[in-house]
Scaffold this motif. Structure first.
Motif, mmCIF file in Angstrom:
data_model
loop_
_atom_site.group_PDB
_atom_site.id
_atom_site.type_symbol
_atom_site.label_atom_id
_atom_site.label_comp_id
_atom_site.label_asym_id
_atom_site.label_seq_id
_atom_site.Cartn_x
_atom_site.Cartn_y
_atom_site.Cartn_z
ATOM 1 N N UNK A 73 -1.775 -7.329 13.960
ATOM 2 C CA UNK A 73 -1.729 -6.056 13.252
ATOM 3 C C UNK A 73 -1.643 -6.314 11.756
ATOM 4 N N UNK A 74 -2.682 -5.874 11.036
ATOM 5 C CA UNK A 74 -2.719 -6.075 9.579
ATOM 6 C C UNK A 74 -3.032 -4.747 8.889
ATOM 7 N N UNK A 75 -2.425 -3.697 9.400
ATOM 8 C CA UNK A 75 -2.589 -2.361 8.805
ATOM 9 C C UNK A 75 -1.346 -2.038 7.975
ATOM 10 N N UNK A 76 -1.374 -0.979 7.149
ATOM 11 C CA UNK A 76 -0.159 -0.587 6.419
ATOM 12 C C UNK A 76 0.962 -0.186 7.386
ATOM 13 N N UNK A 77 2.193 -0.227 6.883
ATOM 14 C CA UNK A 77 3.381 0.015 7.713
ATOM 15 C C UNK A 77 3.277 1.308 8.529
ATOM 16 N N UNK A 78 2.781 2.383 7.906
ATOM 17 C CA UNK A 78 2.821 3.671 8.605
ATOM 18 C C UNK A 78 1.764 3.790 9.707
ATOM 19 N N UNK A 79 0.853 2.826 9.792
ATOM 20 C CA UNK A 79 -0.157 2.853 10.854
ATOM 21 C C UNK A 79 0.108 1.789 11.916
ATOM 22 N N UNK A 80 1.197 1.043 11.758
ATOM 23 C CA UNK A 80 1.420 -0.142 12.598
ATOM 24 C C UNK A 80 1.750 0.224 14.053
ATOM 25 N N UNK A 81 2.584 1.249 14.255
ATOM 26 C CA UNK A 81 2.962 1.579 15.640
ATOM 27 C C UNK A 81 1.751 2.087 16.427
ATOM 28 N N UNK A 82 0.908 2.876 15.771
ATOM 29 C CA UNK A 82 -0.298 3.358 16.449
ATOM 30 C C UNK A 82 -1.204 2.186 16.827
ATOM 31 N N UNK A 83 -1.328 1.237 15.911
ATOM 32 C CA UNK A 83 -2.131 0.036 16.194
ATOM 33 C C UNK A 83 -1.553 -0.708 17.387
ATOM 34 N N UNK A 84 -0.217 -0.834 17.410
ATOM 35 C CA UNK A 84 0.444 -1.537 18.519
ATOM 36 C C UNK A 84 0.183 -0.814 19.837
ATOM 37 N N UNK A 85 0.292 0.515 19.823
ATOM 38 C CA UNK A 85 0.071 1.298 21.050
ATOM 39 C C UNK A 85 -1.348 1.096 21.576
ATOM 40 N N UNK A 86 -2.321 1.088 20.663
ATOM 41 C CA UNK A 86 -3.716 0.903 21.079
ATOM 42 C C UNK A 86 -3.931 -0.514 21.646
ATOM 43 N N UNK A 115 1.526 -9.759 20.649
ATOM 44 C CA UNK A 115 1.192 -9.104 19.377
ATOM 45 C C UNK A 115 1.850 -9.851 18.224
ATOM 46 N N UNK A 116 1.055 -10.168 17.202
ATOM 47 C CA UNK A 116 1.593 -10.739 15.968
ATOM 48 C C UNK A 116 1.466 -9.654 14.900
ATOM 49 N N UNK A 117 2.617 -9.174 14.423
ATOM 50 C CA UNK A 117 2.628 -8.044 13.498
ATOM 51 C C UNK A 117 2.860 -8.492 12.055
ATOM 52 N N UNK A 118 1.894 -8.214 11.191
ATOM 53 C CA UNK A 118 2.030 -8.525 9.764
ATOM 54 C C UNK A 118 2.454 -7.308 8.944
ATOM 55 N N UNK A 119 2.516 -6.137 9.566
ATOM 56 C CA UNK A 119 2.908 -4.941 8.813
ATOM 57 C C UNK A 119 4.415 -4.969 8.578
ATOM 58 N N UNK A 120 4.846 -4.619 7.367
ATOM 59 C CA UNK A 120 6.274 -4.729 7.051
ATOM 60 C C UNK A 120 7.079 -3.574 7.635
ATOM 61 N N UNK A 121 7.127 -3.493 8.953
ATOM 62 C CA UNK A 121 7.896 -2.446 9.627
ATOM 63 C C UNK A 121 8.215 -2.903 11.040
ATOM 64 N N UNK A 122 9.188 -2.218 11.652
ATOM 65 C CA UNK A 122 9.573 -2.558 13.021
ATOM 66 C C UNK A 122 8.677 -1.784 13.982
ATOM 67 N N UNK A 123 8.035 -2.488 14.902
ATOM 68 C CA UNK A 123 7.210 -1.807 15.904
ATOM 69 C C UNK A 123 7.758 -2.109 17.292
ATOM 70 N N UNK A 124 7.424 -1.246 18.248
ATOM 71 C CA UNK A 124 7.901 -1.434 19.612
ATOM 72 C C UNK A 124 6.733 -1.655 20.562
ATOM 73 N N UNK A 125 6.949 -2.589 21.492
ATOM 74 C CA UNK A 125 5.967 -2.849 22.545
ATOM 75 C C UNK A 125 6.742 -2.941 23.864
ATOM 76 N N UNK A 126 6.063 -2.779 25.008
ATOM 77 C CA UNK A 126 6.765 -2.889 26.292
ATOM 78 C C UNK A 126 7.373 -4.291 26.455
#
Lengths: 219, 219
Positions: free
Chosen positions: B153-166, B175-186
């Motif tokens: 995930x290399x999107x801005x912070x506010x789009x990161x959770x949607x990217x993770x869900x998709x 998932x390797x998350x580069x967005x500076x925010x906390x995201x949730x996955x199963x």
């Protein structure tokens, strides 16, 4: 402040950075006090861990009231030395170096990229964002004017130590190394490594080894 | 193999990745056996730590002989699940996503970038390296053919959770998350975060707080 700052565990420092992000958000939302439990929920860290991490730096909370958000933010910002501008020079104007030079996450942060260097004559002199790519061999002299205090290394592994040596000679106080190799710097220069392949390899270990939601519920 | 792979501490897994790099280099140099002391010197890790990290996965060394380099390399590669190809899809075709899509460190690695996605219509359809930038809203369908099992995930912070869900809907297992925010996955999807600002903030803490070589010598 603790007597020896190098005694604070690195994972605690890394979490301080997370707390900072949370506190900045709370300020934006107009929240004035926060409990360690509430902050923990937001950060995905236990309240006990938060209190322990903060205890390295003094007393912050008031029992039954929690933390004063503004005060804690100001103190942590000061402790992490983020109350001043940091000037970043990048060695390696390849894809990753270019991406970092234009990284939008640095806007509104205390980090400003002030120079980017390469050893490739076809790149030197070209513009990249609002910077000119400079000759890495002149880094120590040119940094007298640029005054970079943090160096980022985004060159291939076999050129990383030379890049580190030039950054040290140029007087940077901290190095973030993206090259997938071990580099050495003097003990008074701080060093961290970001290794994408390593992150991916650790991820792979877990693939198909984590319990599914059903298995987890079944205990 | 340990009974519960999720019980192996993450720092140990991260060091296994370092040992792997060291072992690959030893094979190249024609070295056939190596002691934990020798390997530790190369990796900047103590011999005790190496033996402890490896002990999670069984018995490897022979007293007085050391580790069989080829054998240990093969076993660790298998344990880390790096004996198969992993197919990476990237969400976010900005500077960082583009840099990762063309990352030279993936050549000769088990990681292959098979797709890159964005939500920006001015980017969708454009070529990036040998890939075409695809519409992120079609990620779950398109991944049936791409068969990506790792998402970045290399999107801005506010789009990161949607990217993770998709990505989760598309069936990735890590998932390797580069967005500076906390995201949730199963819970059965593994997640790691790479946060550049956080790395820089930790570096800043140490600036001018580490002992100089002279102070260090004086104890």
């Amino acid at each position: 402040m603790p007597e020896s700052p190098s005694k604070v565990p690195e994972p605690s420092l890394s979490r301080l950075s997370v707390y900072l992000r949370c506190l900045r958000q709370l300020v934006k939302e107009g929240v004035r006090t926060v409990s360690s439990a509430k902050m923990g929920e937001r950060c995905g860290v236990s309240a006990v861990q938060i209190r322990k991490d903060l205890s390295y730096f003094g007393e912050f909370g008031r029992p039954g009231v929690g933390y004063d958000v503004q005060h804690l933010l100001a103190r942590l910002t000061e402790i992490m030395q983020l109350d001043r501008q940091h000037r970043v020079v990048i060695v390696g104007a390849g894809n990753l170096g270019s991406a970092l030079a234009g990284y939008s996450g640095f806007v509104l942060s205390p980090f400003q990229v002030v120079g980017i260097f390469d050893n490739n004559f076809s790149k030197i002199g070209r513009r990249l964002w609002d910077l000119e790519i400079l000759d890495v061999h002149h880094l120590p002299e040119l940094n007298r004017e640029l005054r970079g205090n943090i160096g980022m290394i985004t060159v291939p592994a076999d050129a990383a130590q030379e890049a580190a040596d030039l950054l040290v000679k140029a007087g940077v106080r901290a190095v973030l190394n993206f090259a997938p190799t071990i580099i050495e710097v003097p003990p008074d220069v701080s060093l961290r490594n970001v290794d994408l392949t390593r992150e991916l390899e650790v991820l792979c270990y877990y693939i198909d080894r984590l319990p599914s939601p059903e298995e987890k519920a079944a205990g």
